[in-house]
Design a protein around this motif. Structure first.
Motif, PDB file in Angstrom:
ATOM      1  N   MET A   1     -30.267  17.106  52.409  1.00 42.12           N
ATOM      2  CA  MET A   1     -28.821  17.115  52.459  1.00 42.12           C
ATOM      3  C   MET A   1     -28.324  18.257  53.338  1.00 42.12           C
ATOM      4  O   MET A   1     -27.414  18.085  54.121  1.00 42.12           O
ATOM      5  CB  MET A   1     -28.295  17.230  51.026  1.00 42.12           C
ATOM      6  CG  MET A   1     -26.819  17.178  50.921  1.00 42.12           C
ATOM      7  SD  MET A   1     -26.264  15.536  51.356  1.00 42.12           S
ATOM      8  CE  MET A   1     -24.555  15.700  51.119  1.00 42.12           C
ATOM      9  N   ILE A   2     -28.951  19.419  53.176  1.00 41.03           N
ATOM     10  CA  ILE A   2     -28.538  20.583  53.971  1.00 41.03           C
ATOM     11  C   ILE A   2     -28.869  20.353  55.442  1.00 41.03           C
ATOM     12  O   ILE A   2     -28.085  20.718  56.321  1.00 41.03           O
ATOM     13  CB  ILE A   2     -29.214  21.863  53.435  1.00 41.03           C
ATOM     14  CG1 ILE A   2     -28.654  22.184  52.049  1.00 41.03           C
ATOM     15  CG2 ILE A   2     -28.990  23.030  54.369  1.00 41.03           C
ATOM     16  CD1 ILE A   2     -29.316  23.346  51.369  1.00 41.03           C
ATOM     17  N   SER A   3     -30.018  19.734  55.719  1.00 38.56           N
ATOM     18  CA  SER A   3     -30.383  19.502  57.121  1.00 38.56           C
ATOM     19  C   SER A   3     -29.410  18.534  57.784  1.00 38.56           C
ATOM     20  O   SER A   3     -29.094  18.688  58.967  1.00 38.56           O
ATOM     21  CB  SER A   3     -31.808  18.983  57.223  1.00 38.56           C
ATOM     22  OG  SER A   3     -31.908  17.715  56.629  1.00 38.56           O
ATOM     23  N   LEU A   6     -26.318  20.639  58.547  1.00 41.50           N
ATOM     24  CA  LEU A   6     -26.542  21.510  59.694  1.00 41.50           C
ATOM     25  C   LEU A   6     -26.587  20.710  60.992  1.00 41.50           C
ATOM     26  O   LEU A   6     -26.059  21.153  62.016  1.00 41.50           O
ATOM     27  CB  LEU A   6     -27.819  22.313  59.508  1.00 41.50           C
ATOM     28  CG  LEU A   6     -27.759  23.423  58.467  1.00 41.50           C
ATOM     29  CD1 LEU A   6     -29.121  24.088  58.320  1.00 41.50           C
ATOM     30  CD2 LEU A   6     -26.711  24.446  58.831  1.00 41.50           C
ATOM     31  N   SER A   7     -27.222  19.547  60.955  1.00 41.49           N
ATOM     32  CA  SER A   7     -27.244  18.699  62.144  1.00 41.49           C
ATOM     33  C   SER A   7     -25.834  18.299  62.537  1.00 41.49           C
ATOM     34  O   SER A   7     -25.477  18.313  63.715  1.00 41.49           O
ATOM     35  CB  SER A   7     -28.082  17.449  61.889  1.00 41.49           C
ATOM     36  OG  SER A   7     -29.408  17.787  61.659  1.00 41.49           O
ATOM     37  N   PHE A   8     -25.027  17.960  61.561  1.00 45.66           N
ATOM     38  CA  PHE A   8     -23.648  17.574  61.818  1.00 45.66           C
ATOM     39  C   PHE A   8     -22.863  18.746  62.399  1.00 45.66           C
ATOM     40  O   PHE A   8     -22.118  18.595  63.370  1.00 45.66           O
ATOM     41  CB  PHE A   8     -22.994  17.077  60.520  1.00 45.66           C
ATOM     42  CG  PHE A   8     -21.621  16.521  60.698  1.00 45.66           C
ATOM     43  CD1 PHE A   8     -21.434  15.266  61.242  1.00 45.66           C
ATOM     44  CD2 PHE A   8     -20.508  17.264  60.319  1.00 45.66           C
ATOM     45  CE1 PHE A   8     -20.169  14.759  61.412  1.00 45.66           C
ATOM     46  CE2 PHE A   8     -19.242  16.756  60.488  1.00 45.66           C
ATOM     47  CZ  PHE A   8     -19.059  15.500  61.038  1.00 45.66           C
ATOM     48  N   VAL A   9     -23.044  19.932  61.829  1.00 45.69           N
ATOM     49  CA  VAL A   9     -22.324  21.120  62.285  1.00 45.69           C
ATOM     50  C   VAL A   9     -22.725  21.486  63.711  1.00 45.69           C
ATOM     51  O   VAL A   9     -21.898  21.971  64.492  1.00 45.69           O
ATOM     52  CB  VAL A   9     -22.569  22.297  61.313  1.00 45.69           C
ATOM     53  CG1 VAL A   9     -22.117  23.623  61.892  1.00 45.69           C
ATOM     54  CG2 VAL A   9     -21.881  22.029  59.996  1.00 45.69           C
ATOM     55  N   ILE A  10     -23.967  21.261  64.071  1.00 45.11           N
ATOM     56  CA  ILE A  10     -24.435  21.615  65.409  1.00 45.11           C
ATOM     57  C   ILE A  10     -24.154  20.492  66.415  1.00 45.11           C
ATOM     58  O   ILE A  10     -23.691  20.750  67.530  1.00 45.11           O
ATOM     59  CB  ILE A  10     -25.941  21.947  65.374  1.00 45.11           C
ATOM     60  CG1 ILE A  10     -26.147  23.240  64.585  1.00 45.11           C
ATOM     61  CG2 ILE A  10     -26.507  22.086  66.776  1.00 45.11           C
ATOM     62  CD1 ILE A  10     -27.588  23.560  64.294  1.00 45.11           C
ATOM     63  N   LEU A  11     -24.424  19.259  66.047  1.00 43.06           N
ATOM     64  CA  LEU A  11     -24.331  18.161  67.009  1.00 43.06           C
ATOM     65  C   LEU A  11     -22.901  17.744  67.336  1.00 43.06           C
ATOM     66  O   LEU A  11     -22.626  17.348  68.470  1.00 43.06           O
ATOM     67  CB  LEU A  11     -25.126  16.963  66.507  1.00 43.06           C
ATOM     68  CG  LEU A  11     -26.638  17.158  66.466  1.00 43.06           C
ATOM     69  CD1 LEU A  11     -27.325  15.922  65.908  1.00 43.06           C
ATOM     70  CD2 LEU A  11     -27.170  17.501  67.838  1.00 43.06           C
ATOM     71  N   VAL A  12     -21.992  17.819  66.392  1.00 46.96           N
ATOM     72  CA  VAL A  12     -20.607  17.413  66.674  1.00 46.96           C
ATOM     73  C   VAL A  12     -19.960  18.333  67.715  1.00 46.96           C
ATOM     74  O   VAL A  12     -19.406  17.849  68.709  1.00 46.96           O
ATOM     75  CB  VAL A  12     -19.782  17.316  65.369  1.00 46.96           C
ATOM     76  CG1 VAL A  12     -18.301  17.187  65.665  1.00 46.96           C
ATOM     77  CG2 VAL A  12     -20.259  16.138  64.549  1.00 46.96           C
TER      78      VAL A  12
END
Length: 124
Positions: A1-3, A6-12
């Motif tokens: 869930m955290i990954s 983090l992916s969302f926070v970085i990729l968006v």
């Protein structure tokens, strides 16, 4: 869930930056594939963002291929270790089967020893 978060926070934000970059760099540039400048048929007009994105993609692919080749010895060593593990497991299974057969044959050879079993070897 955290990954995922983090992916969302970085990729968006990264996707937003790429879109902004592409919109800001739509002007056509001349790209020449002729290093000497003598053949005009190897000159193309393409948007700058397209040239840069193509260079980024080609660089990523070439880097990935290079990494794959440099790590070949690790894959080879892992394959050899897996083969050795499989061979040792087969040998251990064969040894257990031979031990079981030997115990059965000894038990059958001792008819007066009913109800008693041979002591099993202690595990190591």
């Amino acid at each position: 869930m955290i990954s995922r978060f983090l992916s969302f926070v970085i990729l968006v934000p990264l996707a937003i930056l790429i879109v902004v970059f592409c919109v800001a760099n739509r002007a056509p540039v001349t790209v020449s594939l002729d290093p000497f400048g003598t053949l005009p048929q190897f000159v193309y007009q393409i948007p700058l963002f397209l040239a840069l994105m193509a260079a980024l993609i080609v660089g990523t692919v070439i880097g990935g291929i290079g990494t794959w080749f440099t790590q070949a010895h690790y894959r080879s060593a892992a394959w050899k270790r897996r083969q050795e593990i499989d061979r040792l497991k087969r040998e251990a299974d064969d040894a257990r089967e031979r031990l079981r057969q030997e115990r059965e044959s000894r038990a059958a050879a001792l008819p007066h020893a009913t109800g008693t079993a041979l002591a099993a070897p202690r595990p190591v």
